[in-house]
Design a protein around this motif. Structure first.
Motif, PDB file in Angstrom:
ATOM      1  N   LEU A 120       0.852  -1.194   0.000  1.00 20.52           N
ATOM      2  CA  LEU A 120       0.000   0.000   0.000  1.00 20.52           C
ATOM      3  C   LEU A 120       0.885   1.240   0.000  1.00 20.52           C
ATOM      4  N   PRO A 122      -0.054   5.051  -0.199  1.00 19.90           N
ATOM      5  CA  PRO A 122      -1.040   6.124  -0.372  1.00 19.90           C
ATOM      6  C   PRO A 122      -0.505   7.287  -1.204  1.00 19.90           C
ATOM      7  N   LEU A 123       0.787   7.598  -1.036  1.00 17.20           N
ATOM      8  CA  LEU A 123       1.356   8.747  -1.756  1.00 17.20           C
ATOM      9  C   LEU A 123       1.471   8.485  -3.257  1.00 17.20           C
ATOM     10  N   ASP A 124       1.471   7.224  -3.641  1.00 22.32           N
ATOM     11  CA  ASP A 124       1.551   6.896  -5.065  1.00 22.32           C
ATOM     12  C   ASP A 124       0.216   6.407  -5.602  1.00 22.32           C
ATOM     13  N   GLY A 125      -0.820   6.489  -4.773  1.00 26.38           N
ATOM     14  CA  GLY A 125      -2.145   6.068  -5.221  1.00 26.38           C
ATOM     15  C   GLY A 125      -2.302   4.563  -5.329  1.00 26.38           C
ATOM     16  N   THR A 157       9.041  -0.775   6.073  1.00 26.31           N
ATOM     17  CA  THR A 157       8.939   0.604   5.588  1.00 26.31           C
ATOM     18  C   THR A 157       7.553   1.123   5.932  1.00 26.31           C
ATOM     19  N   VAL A 158       7.321   2.405   5.685  1.00 27.32           N
ATOM     20  CA  VAL A 158       5.987   2.948   5.958  1.00 27.32           C
ATOM     21  C   VAL A 158       4.941   2.187   5.138  1.00 27.32           C
ATOM     22  N   GLU A 159       5.262   1.934   3.867  1.00 34.14           N
ATOM     23  CA  GLU A 159       4.316   1.219   3.003  1.00 34.14           C
ATOM     24  C   GLU A 159       4.095  -0.213   3.513  1.00 34.14           C
ATOM     25  N   GLU A 161       4.466  -1.305   6.576  1.00 28.27           N
ATOM     26  CA  GLU A 161       3.698  -1.262   7.830  1.00 28.27           C
ATOM     27  C   GLU A 161       2.223  -1.000   7.546  1.00 28.27           C
ATOM     28  N   ALA A 162       1.952  -0.083   6.623  1.00 24.62           N
ATOM     29  CA  ALA A 162       0.555   0.211   6.278  1.00 24.62           C
ATOM     30  C   ALA A 162      -0.124  -1.039   5.735  1.00 24.62           C
ATOM     31  N   LEU A 165      -0.776  -3.509   8.627  1.00 24.54           N
ATOM     32  CA  LEU A 165      -1.904  -3.091   9.466  1.00 24.54           C
ATOM     33  C   LEU A 165      -3.234  -3.310   8.746  1.00 24.54           C
ATOM     34  N   TYR A 166      -3.238  -3.021   7.455  1.00 21.94           N
ATOM     35  CA  TYR A 166      -4.470  -3.213   6.681  1.00 21.94           C
ATOM     36  C   TYR A 166      -4.832  -4.706   6.631  1.00 21.94           C
TER      37      TYR A 166
END
Lengths: 209, 256
Positions: A120, A122-125, A157-159, A161-162, A165-166
């Motif tokens: 995931l 989010p910053l790259d859609g 990474t942030v992606e 981890e996101a 969590l999802y």
């Protein structure tokens, strides 16, 4: 852009210009590198170039995605899914085929995999519908023998981890145990030379001995 | 070789380049929004401490290149700067990502953005402490718009300048004007205006004046107010932000 490329490579014969442009589609290959590769191929024996061309075509024709885990496969299912010795009640979720290969090299996991083909971002859609998340959930729902654990091995990474969590949220209603790879000190690493982010993770993930 | 410069900065976006490099966009305190290439960022723990990730607050050391937009990132270290722990909560990641993208979209490159940097630090700090909520999102949006010279005005009619009575009737939010039109001017605002309940206008007015840290304890504007803000931001940025869909999906708690 393409016109520019043609202009810049105009000193080459048309057949080489075409090859340079095709090579420039490869990740990390710019015009100079593409031209260097083209000259290298031009100077190789004909048989070697034919072997390369055939290998490319063969890969394209024979390699696809496993119908169960979406890893690379020659055929309907990959070697891991096809292996009866694998534990079928534990699935390790990874971002890409390279992560699966890294885990296989470690020989520390004997279950099955599920390849998301991304994370995931989010910053790259890049959202959940762009990954193989729905396929994972369908797989868990339709598995003949129940899966007891899903290991989420996305990157730290942030992606990653996101995504973890999802996935944890999406797995909850299915009643499957979801675990996350530990984060912390690398094997053989010195505490003294560890960065603060790694030390924070290691402290957070400490376990009783 | 150009002299090394440095500034505190927050990483807005990264993307991998070649085998081990990264192209990174940051909002700096002293040099505005910058993009640069970090050679070996994926492997060098010494120079980058694995800190070139979105939300990272770093002391950026860089050199400008004589011909080229991308600077060379020499080092990025914590150096005791405040860090923001958002990675344990999906809603915080979603909201934080939106905040980063909004900063990138509204801040011109290499422009003075010290206000934006300060605001983003405060927003991420509040997000870590209080979590993601509509009031914080709306307050951040309006504070950032103001820092970028696009302040919204709910105190006066944008067309005639008369003081607005926020509690009376539905008001018209005029996207092109970045504010409301009073009842008398509403016909002149045209069909494109968003009808805004007085309570929404009042909530937005309060959030635009409040400290960002106080925003989570204030009431957020409702659907119409949020829609008006979104329209204004999309018009200002020239596009709908990519992170909005994910943010709204997470906020709506929709799992597949």
């Amino acid at each position: 852009m393409a016109e520019n490329q043609i202009k810049r490579a105009s000193g080459l014969p048309a057949a080489m210009t075409g090859l340079v442009q095709e090579l420039m589609h490869l990740p990390g290959v710019g015009e100079k590198t593409a031209a260097r590769l083209a000259f290298h191929l031009l100077n190789r024996p004909r048989e070697e170039v034919i072997a390369l061309a055939e290998a490319l075509l063969e890969m394209k024709e024979r390699v696809g995605l496993c119908g169960q885990c979406f890893a690379l496969a020659e055929g309907a299912v990959c070697r891991v899914c096809d292996d009866p010795a694998r534990e079928r009640d534990i699935i390790c979720v990874v971002e890409g085929p390279a992560d699966l290969m890294a885990l296989e090299r470690a020989r520390a996991f004997n279950g099955l995999y599920h390849v998301l083909h991304g994370a995931l971002a989010p910053l790259d859609g890049v959202g959940p519908d762009d990954l193989r998340i729905a396929e994972l959930l369908n797989r868990l729902r339709s598995q003949s023998s129940p899966v007891r654990e899903v290991i989420i091995a996305t990157n730290a990474t942030v992606e990653g981890e996101a995504t973890a969590l999802y996935l944890a949220r999406a797995l909850k209603p299915l009643g499957v145990k979801a675990t996350r790879l530990a984060r912390g000190l690398p094997a053989g690493g010195d505490l003294e030379y560890s960065d603060s982010a790694t030390l924070t993770s290691a402290l957070g993930g400490r376990r009783e001995i | 070789m150009a002299a090394e410069e440095h500034s505190p900065a927050i990483v807005l976006r990264t993307r991998d380049y070649l085998e081990s490099d990264r192209i990174v966009t940051l909002i700096t305190r002293d040099f505005g929004r910058l993009s640069g290439i970090a050679r070996g960022a994926k492997v060098s723990r010494r120079r980058f401490e694995r800190r070139l990730e979105p939300f990272s607050h770093v002391m950026l050391r860089f050199r400008r290149r004589p011909h080229g937009e991308l600077m060379f990132i020499v080092r990025a270290e914590a150096e005791g700067l405040e860090s923001f722990l958002l990675e344990h909560d999906l809603a915080r990641i979603a909201m934080g990502s939106y905040a980063l993208e909004l900063c990138e979209a509204l801040t011109p490159e290499a422009d003075d953005a010290s206000d934006v940097y300060t605001l983003l630090v405060e927003a991420l700090r509040t997000l870590e402490r209080a979590g993601a909520g509509a009031a914080l999102r709306q307050a951040f949006e309006m504070h950032l718009l103001a820092a970028c010279g696009l302040a919204l005005d709910f105190a006066r009619c944008r067309l005639c300048g008369a003081p607005a009575a926020l509690t009376a009737h539905p008001l018209a939010f005029v996207t092109e004007r970045g504010g409301i039109a009073c009842a008398r001017c509403r016909p002149a605002a045209g069909d494109a205006a968003v009808l805004l309940p007085g309570s929404d206008a009042a909530a937005l007015a309060a959030l635009s004046c409040a400290q960002l840290a106080q925003a989570p304890s204030l009431a957020a504007a409702g659907r119409a107010g949020a829609h008006a803000l979104s329209r204004f931001i999309a018009a200002s940025a020239g596009r709908r932000l990519r992170s909005v869909e994910f943010l709204e999906r997470v906020a709506g708690q929709t799992a597949p």
